[in-house]
Motif scaffolding. Structure first.
Motif, PDB file in Angstrom:
ATOM      1  N   ASP A   1      14.298  -2.952  -4.227  1.00  0.00           N
ATOM      2  CA  ASP A   1      15.188  -3.375  -3.160  1.00  0.00           C
ATOM      3  C   ASP A   1      15.966  -4.571  -3.683  1.00  0.00           C
ATOM      4  O   ASP A   1      15.403  -5.648  -3.903  1.00  0.00           O
ATOM      5  N   LEU A   2      17.244  -4.359  -3.929  1.00  0.00           N
ATOM      6  CA  LEU A   2      18.097  -5.429  -4.435  1.00  0.00           C
ATOM      7  C   LEU A   2      18.734  -6.136  -3.247  1.00  0.00           C
ATOM      8  O   LEU A   2      19.508  -5.545  -2.493  1.00  0.00           O
ATOM      9  N   LYS A   3      18.391  -7.398  -3.081  1.00  0.00           N
ATOM     10  CA  LYS A   3      18.940  -8.176  -1.970  1.00  0.00           C
ATOM     11  C   LYS A   3      20.334  -8.672  -2.320  1.00  0.00           C
ATOM     12  O   LYS A   3      20.549  -9.289  -3.356  1.00  0.00           O
ATOM     13  N   VAL A   4      21.275  -8.361  -1.431  1.00  0.00           N
ATOM     14  CA  VAL A   4      22.669  -8.743  -1.619  1.00  0.00           C
ATOM     15  C   VAL A   4      23.200  -9.314  -0.312  1.00  0.00           C
ATOM     16  O   VAL A   4      22.592  -9.137   0.749  1.00  0.00           O
TER      17      VAL A   4
ATOM     18  N   VAL B   1      28.233  -7.047   1.604  1.00  0.00           N
ATOM     19  CA  VAL B   1      28.182  -5.915   0.682  1.00  0.00           C
ATOM     20  C   VAL B   1      27.695  -4.686   1.434  1.00  0.00           C
ATOM     21  O   VAL B   1      28.356  -3.641   1.450  1.00  0.00           O
ATOM     22  N   VAL B   2      26.529  -4.775   2.035  1.00  0.00           N
ATOM     23  CA  VAL B   2      26.015  -3.769   2.960  1.00  0.00           C
ATOM     24  C   VAL B   2      25.384  -4.504   4.137  1.00  0.00           C
ATOM     25  O   VAL B   2      24.815  -5.581   3.972  1.00  0.00           O
TER      26      VAL B   2
ATOM     27  N   LEU C   1      36.171  -4.236  -6.086  1.00  0.00           N
ATOM     28  CA  LEU C   1      35.837  -4.898  -7.353  1.00  0.00           C
ATOM     29  C   LEU C   1      35.015  -6.153  -7.107  1.00  0.00           C
ATOM     30  O   LEU C   1      34.060  -6.438  -7.850  1.00  0.00           O
ATOM     31  N   ALA C   2      35.361  -6.912  -6.075  1.00  0.00           N
ATOM     32  CA  ALA C   2      34.596  -8.115  -5.741  1.00  0.00           C
ATOM     33  C   ALA C   2      33.181  -7.740  -5.309  1.00  0.00           C
ATOM     34  O   ALA C   2      32.209  -8.430  -5.658  1.00  0.00           O
ATOM     35  N   MET C   3      33.057  -6.648  -4.579  1.00  0.00           N
ATOM     36  CA  MET C   3      31.732  -6.182  -4.137  1.00  0.00           C
ATOM     37  C   MET C   3      30.871  -5.814  -5.345  1.00  0.00           C
ATOM     38  O   MET C   3      29.693  -6.206  -5.427  1.00  0.00           O
TER      39      MET C   3
ATOM     40  N   GLY D   1      22.065  -8.513  -9.302  1.00  0.00           N
ATOM     41  CA  GLY D   1      21.212  -7.706 -10.167  1.00  0.00           C
ATOM     42  C   GLY D   1      20.804  -8.458 -11.411  1.00  0.00           C
ATOM     43  O   GLY D   1      19.657  -8.358 -11.869  1.00  0.00           O
ATOM     44  N   ALA D   2      21.731  -9.231 -11.986  1.00  0.00           N
ATOM     45  CA  ALA D   2      21.425 -10.008 -13.190  1.00  0.00           C
ATOM     46  C   ALA D   2      20.325 -11.015 -12.923  1.00  0.00           C
ATOM     47  O   ALA D   2      19.437 -11.235 -13.762  1.00  0.00           O
TER      48      ALA D   2
END
Length: 411
Positions: free
Chosen positions: A205-208, A212-213, A255-257, A265-266
């Motif tokens: 689960d990638l927290k953003v 974004v979403v 692109l910004a998203m 992710g990094a």
């Protein structure tokens, strides 16, 4: 005011540096023999970076690289430095520099899999491979030490009458003309410590941010094979996975998203400590969206049937959707497809029948320019997945050779 008695202004002359302009796969770059570089640029550091920036024509606020060798895309803003290897069982050391277009920055954090296809050819033609290892006719196996990622790659270079064969009938989607096939083997392409999945999970689960979403969470497979890559389901971002470049590159918000996803992710992959550091690490990680196969029309007008592919993948490089597929990202795709439970494998699950043990299967995926087939040998040992090698076919060709000129003040 200048008068006739004023001394003439003194301007530094240009210097000439031996160089070769080559296509490798779907990329182009300027290749150098390390010993041909000015002394100041033969060691890593500011002088080397300054030279390569000026060669390519960066930074260019116009984004065109008109005053350099770059082609104003991530695929054509590349440099390679090669040297005869002193490492056991290797022929040539390969160092790749991804040059930013509008910023004074050369990213050394990863490899270019496409240009890898040209490394063997350059190495043979420039005497970096011992003649006893190069057949008059047949295949020369060039053992490459990829210095950026500290990995071994083997290029299968065709030879005819003692010279590298560059022409042939092999067609590569994303490249207009046919050429000789160069098979490239990426051996044990996971990172040096074997942490193929840096988080220990096949899916995270990638927290953003919620812009974004709405949920603030994306499912992601984060893998380090070939190049660190973050895979996201295309459907979670409102895409089909069959988009062409304009659908994303013409959308500043998109692109910004994707850049935000890449930065978060990094951090989660442990590549950086804070999202602000992503700006100084543009080459890695890559972000890619995956989806089950559907019919679409490629950028060249070629009809791609869903029955011809196992899945669709679209990947971004240096902030833009790639026109085809980065070679290193193809390594990540092939590896992830060979491992049940990853988002890549799940997207291709209707087409693939991979086992949970040893696997040497191949996967064919659709990208904006067409399709690409890549094979991976993956094995599960004591609950951990290991990839032994990834193989794909590319092509390469010398476009121009001679000297590149830069102002002496550039370094």
């Amino acid at each position: 005011m200048t008068t006739s008695t004023d001394p003439k202004p003194k301007f530094a002359p240009q210097i000439k540096v031996p160089a070769t302009y080559m296509r490798g796969g779907t990329s182009k770059g300027v290749f150098f023999n390390l010993t041909d570089l000015p002394i100041e640029a033969q060691e890593p550091g500011a002088a080397r970076d300054a030279l390569l920036l000026r060669v390519i024509g960066s930074p260019d606020p116009y984004g065109k690289q008109t005053d350099g060798m770059g082609g104003a895309t991530s695929s054509t803003s590349k440099t390679v430095i090669l040297a005869k290897s002193d490492k056991a069982d290797h022929d040539v050391d390969y160092l790749f520099g991804q040059v930013a277009i509008d910023k004074p920055f050369v990213d050394w954090s990863g490899n270019c899999g496409n240009l890898t296809a040209a490394v063997g050819s350059f190495a043979i033609s420039n005497g970096l491979v011992d003649s006893c290892r190069v057949p008059e006719n047949g295949i020369a196996f060039v053992r490459i030490w990829q210095k950026n990622i500290q990995k071994t790659i083997v290029a299968h270079v065709p030879m005819t009458n003692g010279e590298v064969q560059e022409t042939g009938a092999f067609e590569l989607d994303g490249v207009t003309f046919a050429a000789a096939e160069v098979q490239v083997e990426f051996l044990a392409p996971a990172d040096g410590e074997g942490a193929m999945f840096p988080t220990g999970n096949l899916i995270d689960d990638l927290k953003v941010p919620t812009d974004v979403v709405e949920s603030g969470v994306l499912q992601a497979t984060m893998i380090n094979a070939g190049i660190p890559t973050v895979f996201i389901n295309a459907s979670e971002l409102g895409y089909s996975g069959a988009e062409l470049q304009d659908a994303i590159n013409g959308d500043a918000k998109a692109l910004a998203m994707f850049e935000t996803i890449r930065a978060y992710g990094a951090v989660q992959m442990g590549l950086i400590k804070h999202i602000d550091e992503a700006a100084t690490r543009q080459h890695t990680p890559k972000v890619a969206i995956v989806a089950p196969p559907i019919d679409y029309t490629s950028s060249s007008g070629k009809q791609i049937a869903k029955t011809d592919i196992d899945l669709n993948v679209r990947a971004l490089s240096m902030g833009k959707l790639h026109h085809a597929m980065m070679g290193t990202a193809a390594v990540a795709i092939g590896t992830a497809a060979a491992i049940p439970g990853t988002l890549v494998h799940l997207a291709a699950s209707q087409s693939l029948s991979l086992s949970n043990s040893a696997s040497s299967d191949s996967v064919t995926f659709g990208h904006p320019s067409g399709t690409l087939k890549v094979g991976a040998e993956a094995t599960e040992v004591d609950g951990n997945w290991q990839v032994n090698k990834v193989v794909m076919s590319r092509s390469a060709r010398v476009l121009m050779e001679g000297w590149v000129r830069v102002p002496a003040t550039a370094i």
